[in-house]
Design an enzyme around this catalytic site. Structure first.
Site, PDB file in Angstrom:
ATOM      1  N   HIS A 114     -10.825  87.498  82.542  1.00 54.95           N
ATOM      2  CA  HIS A 114      -9.402  87.135  82.621  1.00 54.95           C
ATOM      3  C   HIS A 114      -8.838  87.738  83.911  1.00 54.95           C
ATOM      4  O   HIS A 114      -9.253  88.818  84.330  1.00 54.95           O
ATOM      5  CB  HIS A 114      -8.649  87.672  81.395  1.00 54.95           C
ATOM      6  N   SER A 160       1.337  79.846  82.050  1.00 53.91           N
ATOM      7  CA  SER A 160       2.677  79.396  81.673  1.00 53.91           C
ATOM      8  C   SER A 160       2.682  78.085  80.877  1.00 53.91           C
ATOM      9  O   SER A 160       3.542  77.224  81.080  1.00 53.91           O
ATOM     10  CB  SER A 160       3.575  79.284  82.905  1.00 53.91           C
ATOM     11  N   GLU A 162      -6.355  89.358  84.621  1.00 52.30           N
ATOM     12  CA  GLU A 162      -5.872  90.745  84.539  1.00 52.30           C
ATOM     13  C   GLU A 162      -7.039  91.733  84.585  1.00 52.30           C
ATOM     14  O   GLU A 162      -6.897  92.855  85.059  1.00 52.30           O
ATOM     15  CB  GLU A 162      -5.000  90.910  83.284  1.00 52.30           C
ATOM     16  N   ASN A 197      -3.854  84.094  73.625  1.00 50.98           N
ATOM     17  CA  ASN A 197      -4.245  85.426  74.099  1.00 50.98           C
ATOM     18  C   ASN A 197      -3.042  86.354  73.944  1.00 50.98           C
ATOM     19  O   ASN A 197      -2.090  86.265  74.699  1.00 50.98           O
ATOM     20  CB  ASN A 197      -4.691  85.314  75.565  1.00 50.98           C
ATOM     21  N   LYS A 247      -2.915  89.494  74.362  1.00 48.98           N
ATOM     22  CA  LYS A 247      -2.967  90.603  75.332  1.00 48.98           C
ATOM     23  C   LYS A 247      -2.631  91.943  74.642  1.00 48.98           C
ATOM     24  O   LYS A 247      -3.059  92.169  73.505  1.00 48.98           O
ATOM     25  CB  LYS A 247      -2.047  90.301  76.518  1.00 48.98           C
ATOM     26  N   GLY A 281       2.078  84.010  83.481  1.00 53.39           N
ATOM     27  CA  GLY A 281       3.243  84.828  83.160  1.00 53.39           C
ATOM     28  C   GLY A 281       4.400  84.660  84.141  1.00 53.39           C
ATOM     29  O   GLY A 281       5.343  85.452  84.134  1.00 53.39           O
ATOM     30  N   GLU A 330      -7.370  79.360  85.298  1.00 56.88           N
ATOM     31  CA  GLU A 330      -6.046  79.975  85.240  1.00 56.88           C
ATOM     32  C   GLU A 330      -5.625  80.394  86.643  1.00 56.88           C
ATOM     33  O   GLU A 330      -6.011  81.480  87.113  1.00 56.88           O
ATOM     34  CB  GLU A 330      -6.072  81.199  84.330  1.00 56.88           C
TER      35      GLU A 330
HETATM   36  P1  PGA Z   1       0.792  82.977  80.153  1.00 49.12           P
HETATM   37  O1  PGA Z   1      -0.639  83.692  80.185  1.00 49.12           O
HETATM   38  O2  PGA Z   1       0.660  81.784  79.240  1.00 49.12           O
HETATM   39  O3  PGA Z   1       1.733  84.011  79.639  1.00 49.12           O
HETATM   40  O4  PGA Z   1       1.071  82.553  81.565  1.00 49.12           O
HETATM   41  C1  PGA Z   1      -1.819  82.950  80.203  1.00 49.12           C
HETATM   42  C2  PGA Z   1      -3.015  83.852  80.222  1.00 49.12           C
HETATM   43  O5  PGA Z   1      -2.954  84.925  80.845  1.00 49.12           O
HETATM   44  O6  PGA Z   1      -4.052  83.550  79.616  1.00 49.12           O
END
Ligand code: PGA
Length: 253
Positions: free
Chosen positions: A95, A215, A97, A9, A11, A175, A169
């Site tokens: 997601h 992560s 976010e 992803n 983003k 992140g 997740e």
């Molecule tokens: P990350 O993000 O691997 O940077 O933690 C995962 C995601 O948001 O799908």
């Protein structure tokens, strides 16, 4: 057998030139015979250009979101049919976010899931608890609610065709560098599968792929993927570096 799905992803992180370079690099670095399915998820704006790069390659193309209406006066939105037209096969729905920054509700996410799967896109429905919810001991309740609310009216036929993937997740792991331990991921994935079994049927629950995200790096991918209920990975930051993402795919066999 649930084929592993490794998704990157991107983003809102890459400009067009970097997106195209990354897609090109990944085609070369990820072996064609890789057992896992590999999915690249650029921003909407670069889907068309990346689609041309990955067309006829072994890499799949996904979108980060979709709107639930087919067509009409919905300024700024993009329909499932439009994504399909570009060669998109998968789409992220809910997601964290989108849930927490853009405040999308369960009702909206359910409509998106129904709209995407109606157009035969594979919906990757993301669920996960926040740090606050985890600390309050509410993880099970939150996940159960997100599953129930998100999957309302979804036909069994869609699931039988493999058009539903769940991504677990934990929001506290996205992140942040704090990955769930493989044991924690396995325990939660098994919990999710048990709830799917109640909401749907045991047979459908056994067929649904459950990805882990938060992560993920090349250093922890193999131990996460070794767990029986971890059927793939949804990778953010580490998917922006070709060698790192290729190593994560390699960990899937
Ligand atoms: P990350 O993000 O691997 O940077 O933690 C995962 C995601 O948001 O799908």
């Amino acid at each position: 057998m649930r084929a592993k799905l490794i998704a990157g992803n991107w983003k809102m992180n890459l400009g067009k030139a970097d997106s195209l370079t990354l897609a090109h690099d990944l085609i070369h670095k990820i072996p064609k015979h890789s057992k896992a399915q590999v999915l690249l998820i650029p921003t909407f704006l670069h889907l068309d250009a990346v689609a041309h790069v990955v067309a006829k390659s072994h890499l799949l193309l996904g979108a980060q979101d979709v709107y639930f209406e087919k067509t009409g006066a919905f300024t700024g939105e993009i329909s499932a049919g439009m994504l399909l037209e570009l060669g998109v096969s998968h789409v992220l729905i809910g997601h964290s976010e989108r849930r927490h920054v853009l405040h999308e509700t369960d009702a909206v996410l359910n409509k998106k899931l129904l709209a995407a799967t109606a157009e035969k896109l594979v919906a990757i429905y993301c669920i996960g608890e926040t740090l606050q919810e985890r600390d309050a001991g509410k993880t099970a309740e939150v996940l159960q609610h997100q599953l129930k609310a998100g999957l309302v009216h979804l036909s069994h036929d869609v699931i039988e065709k493999g058009h539903l993937v769940i991504a677990y997740e934990p929001v506290w792991a996205i992140g942040t560098g704090h990955t769930a331990t493989p044991e924690h991921a396995q325990e939660t994935h098994a919990f999710i599968r048990a709830r799917l079994s109640e909401i749907l049927t045991p047979e459908l629950a056994a067929a649904i792929r459950i990805q882990y995200g938060g992560s993920v790096k090349k250093s922890n991918a193999a131990e996460l993927l070794a767990k029986p209920d971890v059927d793939g990975l949804l990778v953010g930051g580490a998917s922006l570096i070709a060698d790192e993402f290729a190593a994560i795919v390699q960990a899937a066999g």
